[in-house]
Design an enzyme around this catalytic site. Structure first.
Site, PDB file in Angstrom:
ATOM      1  N   GLU A 133      -7.445  37.094  -0.534  1.00  0.00           N
ATOM      2  CA  GLU A 133      -6.885  37.471  -1.837  1.00  0.00           C
ATOM      3  C   GLU A 133      -6.519  38.939  -1.928  1.00  0.00           C
ATOM      4  O   GLU A 133      -5.589  39.291  -2.649  1.00  0.00           O
ATOM      5  CB  GLU A 133      -7.869  37.124  -2.955  1.00  0.00           C
ATOM      6  CG  GLU A 133      -7.978  35.611  -3.171  1.00  0.00           C
ATOM      7  CD  GLU A 133      -8.859  35.244  -4.350  1.00  0.00           C
ATOM      8  OE1 GLU A 133      -9.530  36.138  -4.897  1.00  0.00           O
ATOM      9  OE2 GLU A 133      -8.860  34.055  -4.698  1.00  0.00           O
ATOM     10  N   HIS A 137     -10.716  43.546   5.161  1.00  0.00           N
ATOM     11  CA  HIS A 137     -12.134  43.710   4.809  1.00  0.00           C
ATOM     12  C   HIS A 137     -12.966  42.667   5.529  1.00  0.00           C
ATOM     13  O   HIS A 137     -12.500  41.562   5.802  1.00  0.00           O
ATOM     14  CB  HIS A 137     -12.354  43.605   3.295  1.00  0.00           C
ATOM     15  CG  HIS A 137     -11.730  42.392   2.664  1.00  0.00           C
ATOM     16  ND1 HIS A 137     -10.385  42.316   2.391  1.00  0.00           N
ATOM     17  CD2 HIS A 137     -12.257  41.205   2.272  1.00  0.00           C
ATOM     18  CE1 HIS A 137     -10.106  41.145   1.845  1.00  0.00           C
ATOM     19  NE2 HIS A 137     -11.225  40.439   1.771  1.00  0.00           N
TER      20      HIS A 137
HETATM   21  P1  5GP Z   1     -10.920  37.716   0.207  1.00  0.00           P
HETATM   22  O1  5GP Z   1     -10.776  36.375  -0.443  1.00  0.00           O
HETATM   23  O2  5GP Z   1      -9.664  38.535   0.102  1.00  0.00           O
HETATM   24  O3  5GP Z   1     -11.488  37.641   1.597  1.00  0.00           O
HETATM   25  O4  5GP Z   1     -12.062  38.457  -0.616  1.00  0.00           O
HETATM   26  C1  5GP Z   1     -11.817  39.373  -1.614  1.00  0.00           C
HETATM   27  C2  5GP Z   1     -13.155  39.701  -2.249  1.00  0.00           C
HETATM   28  O5  5GP Z   1     -12.996  40.849  -3.048  1.00  0.00           O
HETATM   29  C3  5GP Z   1     -13.706  38.596  -3.169  1.00  0.00           C
HETATM   30  O6  5GP Z   1     -14.990  38.176  -2.694  1.00  0.00           O
HETATM   31  C4  5GP Z   1     -13.778  39.262  -4.543  1.00  0.00           C
HETATM   32  O7  5GP Z   1     -14.898  38.879  -5.296  1.00  0.00           O
HETATM   33  C5  5GP Z   1     -13.803  40.744  -4.185  1.00  0.00           C
HETATM   34  N1  5GP Z   1     -13.221  41.620  -5.195  1.00  0.00           N
HETATM   35  C6  5GP Z   1     -12.018  41.462  -5.803  1.00  0.00           C
HETATM   36  N2  5GP Z   1     -11.806  42.483  -6.666  1.00  0.00           N
HETATM   37  C7  5GP Z   1     -12.884  43.300  -6.568  1.00  0.00           C
HETATM   38  C8  5GP Z   1     -13.236  44.528  -7.218  1.00  0.00           C
HETATM   39  O8  5GP Z   1     -12.514  45.077  -8.054  1.00  0.00           O
HETATM   40  N3  5GP Z   1     -14.433  45.081  -6.864  1.00  0.00           N
HETATM   41  C9  5GP Z   1     -15.267  44.501  -5.956  1.00  0.00           C
HETATM   42  N4  5GP Z   1     -16.397  45.128  -5.691  1.00  0.00           N
HETATM   43  N5  5GP Z   1     -14.962  43.341  -5.332  1.00  0.00           N
HETATM   44  C10 5GP Z   1     -13.785  42.750  -5.643  1.00  0.00           C
END
Ligand code: 5GP
Length: 125
Positions: A105, A110
């Site tokens: 997302e 990361h």
């Molecule tokens: P992905 O799905 O991209 O691997 O994970 C993105 C992660 O970022 C998700 O687990 C979501 O909860 C986290 N996340 C999204 N926005 C923020 C934010 O503003 N602050 C923090 N600390 N985590 C976020």
């Protein structure tokens, strides 16, 4: 909405804004190469995100374009964070989503660190 993981870097993505200090985070660790902070929506008792300081959309982008110093520095930081969180004896899981099928997302590379309970099978479904 999942991102492609391969498009141009968006300097206004949420993790870029966290790196610039425009959005707060619960910081766990920071060095020259990486920043680590608690996930805002934790999926385990410990759920920390580690991000490189450089502008990389995804793991694909990072692994192809980052310098050896950035790659080594980043992954050493991931290990240091897990160690500092006290997870080495019980164990932990690393996860990096890349592109649409993974559900990535946030378009800034990361690694998730999960721990604090038995984590079950590798994939939920
Ligand atoms: P992905 O799905 O991209 O691997 O994970 C993105 C992660 O970022 C998700 O687990 C979501 O909860 C986290 N996340 C999204 N926005 C923020 C934010 O503003 N602050 C923090 N600390 N985590 C976020």
């Amino acid at each position: 909405m999942p991102v492609s993981g391969l498009g141009p870097y968006d300097p206004n993505n949420v993790f870029a804004r966290i790196l610039r200090g425009e959005i707060p985070c619960r910081k766990v660790y920071e060095d020259e190469f990486a920043l680590a902070f608690h996930d805002i929506n934790p999926q385990a008792p410990v759920h920390v995100l580690v991000i490189p300081k450089g502008a990389y959309v995804s793991f694909a982008d990072f692994s192809a374009k980052a310098s050896e110093a950035e790659i080594a520095g980043f992954f050493r930081a991931v290990g240091a964070v897990a160690r500092a969180l006290g997870l080495e004896s019980e164990g932990y899981r690393l996860l990096a989503n890349m592109g649409p099928a993974s559900g990535q997302e946030v378009p800034h590379f990361h690694v998730h660190i999960f721990g604090g309970r038995p984590l079950g099978r590798m994939l939920a479904s």
